[in-house]
Write a protein that holds these residues in place. Structure first.
Motif, PDB file in Angstrom:
ATOM      1  N   LEU A  61       0.842  -1.200   0.000  1.00  0.00           N
ATOM      2  CA  LEU A  61       0.000   0.000   0.000  1.00  0.00           C
ATOM      3  C   LEU A  61       0.869   1.239   0.000  1.00  0.00           C
ATOM      4  O   LEU A  61       1.905   1.246   0.661  1.00  0.00           O
ATOM      5  N   PRO A  62       0.487   2.317  -0.658  1.00  0.00           N
ATOM      6  CA  PRO A  62      -0.729   2.410  -1.467  1.00  0.00           C
ATOM      7  C   PRO A  62      -0.491   2.184  -2.961  1.00  0.00           C
ATOM      8  O   PRO A  62      -1.437   2.280  -3.718  1.00  0.00           O
ATOM      9  N   ARG A  63       0.778   1.866  -3.355  1.00  0.00           N
ATOM     10  CA  ARG A  63       1.048   2.045  -4.782  1.00  0.00           C
ATOM     11  C   ARG A  63       1.193   0.805  -5.655  1.00  0.00           C
ATOM     12  O   ARG A  63       1.185   0.915  -6.866  1.00  0.00           O
ATOM     13  N   ASN A  64       1.365  -0.378  -5.079  1.00  0.00           N
ATOM     14  CA  ASN A  64       1.622  -1.532  -5.935  1.00  0.00           C
ATOM     15  C   ASN A  64       0.329  -2.013  -6.593  1.00  0.00           C
ATOM     16  O   ASN A  64      -0.303  -2.979  -6.162  1.00  0.00           O
ATOM     17  N   ALA A  65      -0.053  -1.315  -7.662  1.00  0.00           N
ATOM     18  CA  ALA A  65      -1.352  -1.545  -8.295  1.00  0.00           C
ATOM     19  C   ALA A  65      -1.490  -2.985  -8.793  1.00  0.00           C
ATOM     20  O   ALA A  65      -2.572  -3.582  -8.704  1.00  0.00           O
ATOM     21  N   GLU A  66      -0.394  -3.547  -9.260  1.00  0.00           N
ATOM     22  CA  GLU A  66      -0.459  -4.896  -9.824  1.00  0.00           C
ATOM     23  C   GLU A  66      -0.777  -5.928  -8.733  1.00  0.00           C
ATOM     24  O   GLU A  66      -1.606  -6.812  -8.922  1.00  0.00           O
ATOM     25  N   GLN A  67      -0.110  -5.771  -7.584  1.00  0.00           N
ATOM     26  CA  GLN A  67      -0.377  -6.685  -6.467  1.00  0.00           C
ATOM     27  C   GLN A  67      -1.823  -6.537  -5.977  1.00  0.00           C
ATOM     28  O   GLN A  67      -2.506  -7.507  -5.682  1.00  0.00           O
ATOM     29  N   LEU A  68      -2.302  -5.281  -5.921  1.00  0.00           N
ATOM     30  CA  LEU A  68      -3.672  -5.062  -5.450  1.00  0.00           C
ATOM     31  C   LEU A  68      -4.676  -5.718  -6.398  1.00  0.00           C
ATOM     32  O   LEU A  68      -5.651  -6.333  -5.975  1.00  0.00           O
ATOM     33  N   ARG A  69      -4.401  -5.608  -7.696  1.00  0.00           N
ATOM     34  CA  ARG A  69      -5.304  -6.247  -8.678  1.00  0.00           C
ATOM     35  C   ARG A  69      -5.286  -7.762  -8.527  1.00  0.00           C
ATOM     36  O   ARG A  69      -6.316  -8.425  -8.651  1.00  0.00           O
ATOM     37  N   SER A  70      -4.124  -8.304  -8.216  1.00  0.00           N
ATOM     38  CA  SER A  70      -4.082  -9.765  -8.119  1.00  0.00           C
ATOM     39  C   SER A  70      -4.785 -10.241  -6.845  1.00  0.00           C
ATOM     40  O   SER A  70      -5.396 -11.304  -6.824  1.00  0.00           O
ATOM     41  N   TRP A  71      -4.754  -9.441  -5.783  1.00  0.00           N
ATOM     42  CA  TRP A  71      -5.529  -9.802  -4.588  1.00  0.00           C
ATOM     43  C   TRP A  71      -7.034  -9.723  -4.881  1.00  0.00           C
ATOM     44  O   TRP A  71      -7.803 -10.571  -4.443  1.00  0.00           O
ATOM     45  N   ALA A 102      -8.296  -0.650  -4.030  1.00  0.00           N
ATOM     46  CA  ALA A 102      -8.203   0.485  -4.961  1.00  0.00           C
ATOM     47  C   ALA A 102      -8.680   0.133  -6.376  1.00  0.00           C
ATOM     48  O   ALA A 102      -9.311   0.965  -7.034  1.00  0.00           O
ATOM     49  N   PRO A 103      -8.433  -1.101  -6.859  1.00  0.00           N
ATOM     50  CA  PRO A 103      -8.902  -1.422  -8.220  1.00  0.00           C
ATOM     51  C   PRO A 103     -10.426  -1.267  -8.378  1.00  0.00           C
ATOM     52  O   PRO A 103     -10.903  -1.104  -9.498  1.00  0.00           O
ATOM     53  N   TYR A 104     -11.172  -1.306  -7.288  1.00  0.00           N
ATOM     54  CA  TYR A 104     -12.629  -1.151  -7.391  1.00  0.00           C
ATOM     55  C   TYR A 104     -13.074   0.316  -7.426  1.00  0.00           C
ATOM     56  O   TYR A 104     -14.257   0.599  -7.659  1.00  0.00           O
ATOM     57  N   HIS A 105     -12.144   1.240  -7.135  1.00  0.00           N
ATOM     58  CA  HIS A 105     -12.487   2.673  -7.129  1.00  0.00           C
ATOM     59  C   HIS A 105     -13.757   2.950  -6.321  1.00  0.00           C
ATOM     60  O   HIS A 105     -14.605   3.750  -6.728  1.00  0.00           O
ATOM     61  N   GLU A 106     -13.892   2.242  -5.228  1.00  0.00           N
ATOM     62  CA  GLU A 106     -15.063   2.417  -4.336  1.00  0.00           C
ATOM     63  C   GLU A 106     -16.399   2.264  -5.064  1.00  0.00           C
ATOM     64  O   GLU A 106     -17.366   2.956  -4.738  1.00  0.00           O
ATOM     65  N   GLN A 107     -16.429   1.362  -6.017  1.00  0.00           N
ATOM     66  CA  GLN A 107     -17.698   1.093  -6.719  1.00  0.00           C
ATOM     67  C   GLN A 107     -18.538   0.132  -5.876  1.00  0.00           C
ATOM     68  O   GLN A 107     -18.835  -0.982  -6.311  1.00  0.00           O
ATOM     69  N   TRP A 108     -18.830   0.545  -4.650  1.00  0.00           N
ATOM     70  CA  TRP A 108     -19.620  -0.307  -3.771  1.00  0.00           C
ATOM     71  C   TRP A 108     -20.623   0.521  -2.995  1.00  0.00           C
ATOM     72  O   TRP A 108     -20.488   1.743  -2.888  1.00  0.00           O
ATOM     73  N   LEU A 109     -21.632  -0.166  -2.464  1.00  0.00           N
ATOM     74  CA  LEU A 109     -22.542   0.467  -1.517  1.00  0.00           C
ATOM     75  C   LEU A 109     -22.107  -0.024  -0.147  1.00  0.00           C
ATOM     76  O   LEU A 109     -21.882  -1.220   0.041  1.00  0.00           O
ATOM     77  N   LEU A 110     -21.964   0.911   0.766  1.00  0.00           N
ATOM     78  CA  LEU A 110     -21.583   0.551   2.126  1.00  0.00           C
ATOM     79  C   LEU A 110     -22.824  -0.024   2.797  1.00  0.00           C
ATOM     80  O   LEU A 110     -23.829   0.657   2.956  1.00  0.00           O
ATOM     81  N   ASP A 111     -22.749  -1.297   3.161  1.00  0.00           N
ATOM     82  CA  ASP A 111     -23.904  -1.970   3.759  1.00  0.00           C
ATOM     83  C   ASP A 111     -23.735  -2.005   5.293  1.00  0.00           C
ATOM     84  O   ASP A 111     -22.958  -1.233   5.848  1.00  0.00           O
ATOM     85  N   TYR A 112     -24.423  -2.914   5.964  1.00  0.00           N
ATOM     86  CA  TYR A 112     -24.400  -2.949   7.423  1.00  0.00           C
ATOM     87  C   TYR A 112     -23.068  -3.464   7.968  1.00  0.00           C
ATOM     88  O   TYR A 112     -22.367  -4.233   7.319  1.00  0.00           O
ATOM     89  N   ALA A 113     -22.796  -3.029   9.184  1.00  0.00           N
ATOM     90  CA  ALA A 113     -21.727  -3.661   9.972  1.00  0.00           C
ATOM     91  C   ALA A 113     -22.428  -4.442  11.072  1.00  0.00           C
ATOM     92  O   ALA A 113     -23.594  -4.168  11.395  1.00  0.00           O
ATOM     93  N   SER A 114     -21.764  -5.439  11.648  1.00  0.00           N
ATOM     94  CA  SER A 114     -22.396  -6.166  12.743  1.00  0.00           C
ATOM     95  C   SER A 114     -21.382  -6.535  13.811  1.00  0.00           C
ATOM     96  O   SER A 114     -20.195  -6.662  13.543  1.00  0.00           O
ATOM     97  N   TYR A 115     -21.908  -6.669  15.021  1.00  0.00           N
ATOM     98  CA  TYR A 115     -21.128  -7.211  16.130  1.00  0.00           C
ATOM     99  C   TYR A 115     -21.804  -8.517  16.530  1.00  0.00           C
ATOM    100  O   TYR A 115     -23.016  -8.557  16.736  1.00  0.00           O
ATOM    101  N   ARG A 116     -21.034  -9.591  16.593  1.00  0.00           N
ATOM    102  CA  ARG A 116     -21.569 -10.939  16.847  1.00  0.00           C
ATOM    103  C   ARG A 116     -21.033 -11.468  18.175  1.00  0.00           C
ATOM    104  O   ARG A 116     -20.039 -12.174  18.209  1.00  0.00           O
ATOM    105  N   PRO A 117     -21.705 -11.092  19.271  1.00  0.00           N
ATOM    106  CA  PRO A 117     -21.191 -11.453  20.588  1.00  0.00           C
ATOM    107  C   PRO A 117     -21.632 -12.836  21.073  1.00  0.00           C
ATOM    108  O   PRO A 117     -21.262 -13.262  22.165  1.00  0.00           O
ATOM    109  N   ILE A 118     -22.422 -13.519  20.258  1.00  0.00           N
ATOM    110  CA  ILE A 118     -23.009 -14.791  20.712  1.00  0.00           C
ATOM    111  C   ILE A 118     -22.122 -15.967  20.339  1.00  0.00           C
ATOM    112  O   ILE A 118     -21.543 -15.983  19.251  1.00  0.00           O
ATOM    113  N   GLU A 119     -22.026 -16.943  21.234  1.00  0.00           N
ATOM    114  CA  GLU A 119     -21.307 -18.180  20.915  1.00  0.00           C
ATOM    115  C   GLU A 119     -22.027 -18.865  19.755  1.00  0.00           C
ATOM    116  O   GLU A 119     -23.232 -19.076  19.803  1.00  0.00           O
ATOM    117  N   GLU A 120     -21.284 -19.208  18.708  1.00  0.00           N
ATOM    118  CA  GLU A 120     -21.904 -19.790  17.515  1.00  0.00           C
ATOM    119  C   GLU A 120     -22.191 -21.283  17.675  1.00  0.00           C
ATOM    120  O   GLU A 120     -23.087 -21.815  17.022  1.00  0.00           O
TER     121      GLU A 120
END
Ligand code: SIN
Ligand code: FE
Length: 308
Positions: A15-25, A111-129
């Protein structure tokens, strides 16, 4: 399902500049990989962590998963009758900070997505699964791909960023086979191959959206894509033979680690673990580095028609 481990050291070099590595991730994620950070790149302030972990022990009951809607700055899932206003306020602040810090990190990392997303919910999961008693379709210990019953994505991908904040225990997941294989396991034997809406159904859904009727009947909000994804989610959870016999990989995420994955395509389940934070993004399939990997592209190819 490949898990790619990324150390903080590697991250700092990239971060922030290795564009090729970011694209491969990004491409690895899109292909169904899990990007795993042994040490979370989004640390929680010590006071926030202490507060989150303390909730159960001090008896102010956080009995449900807690959701935070960043766009409206709204917290839900906290029982106001048993939680003092100050506790709710503090939790609200913690979730606001968590959501903002994950978003800040991913704005750089993805960065390759250029923030082409909608920010959805966050959650806290305190319960034993382990051993949660939930109806089949709401169980998270059965392998499934994600689909939201009342909030269809209309083709957007569901990207989730997790953080296991348990001080010592792992969060134990199972992951299944790649999406195209799962789809062929269910369609067309159990599920019909997706078909676009007929002009009449399309017009009826548009009418329902405009008049607000769609709020009453969730399926009226769904495109043909969403309908298929919802049915796939249900079919996977309800198929005992599939649950027993499908290929599985067990992955344990240690205390303090983070991971991210497209959960609408990677079959997953959580078997055990407690105290996790999560932030969801709805990513535009057009932003993909490998556009053909998006489930909407895969299903439209099968259907030979537009679905979303
Ligand atoms: C899920 O998305 O099915 C649950 C994942 C988790 O809480 O670890
Ligand atoms: Fe899920």
């Amino acid at each position: 399902m490949p898990v790619y481990s990324i150390s903080l050291d590697e991250l700092n070099k990239t971060l922030p500049r290795n564009a090729e590595q970011l694209r491969s991730w990004c491409a690895a994620l899109e292909a169904g990989g899990i990007l795993y950070f042994p040490e979370t790149p989004v640390p929680i302030p010590a006071g926030d962590l202490e507060f989150l972990l303390g909730q159960h022990q001090t008896g102010s009951k956080l009995h449900k998963n807690i959701a935070y809607k960043p766009v409206r700055d709204q917290l839900s899932g906290v029982d106001a009758r048993t939680s003092p206003a100050a506790v709710v306020e503090q939790l609200h602040g913690i979730m606001r900070r968590y959501s903002a810090s994950v978003t800040g990190f991913l704005a750089e990392f993805l960065a390759p997505y250029h923030e082409q997303w909608l920010l959805d919910y966050a959650s806290y999961r305190p319960i034993e699964e382990e051993g949660r008693d939930l109806p089949v379709r709401r169980r998270n210990d059965l392998l499934h791909t994600d689909a939201f019953p009342t909030r269809p994505t209309h083709g957007r991908r569901i990207l989730r960023f997790f953080h296991n904040i348990h001080p010592t225990r792992t969060r134990n997941w199972v992951v299944g086979e790649p999406f195209p294989r799962v789809v062929t396991a269910f369609a067309p034997r159990t599920l019909a191959i997706p078909r676009p809406d007929s002009p009449v159904a399309h017009a009826a859904k548009q009418f329902a959206q405009v008049t607000g009727l769609a709020a009453l009947v969730p399926r009226w909000k769904r495109t043909a894509y969403d309908e298929f994804m919802m049915q796939l989610h249900n079919a996977m959870k309800e198929d005992e033979l599939f649950q027993q016999s499908c290929l599985k990989e067990y992955v344990q995420f240690p205390a303090g680690s983070s991971w991210m994955v497209y959960t609408e395509t990677v079959p997953h389940a959580v078997l055990a673990g407690q105290y996790a934070l999560e932030q969801t993004f709805l990513v535009d399939p057009a932003a993909m580095v490998t556009q053909e990997s998006a489930p909407v592209a895969i299903l439209e190819k099968m259907a030979g028609a537009r679905l979303a």
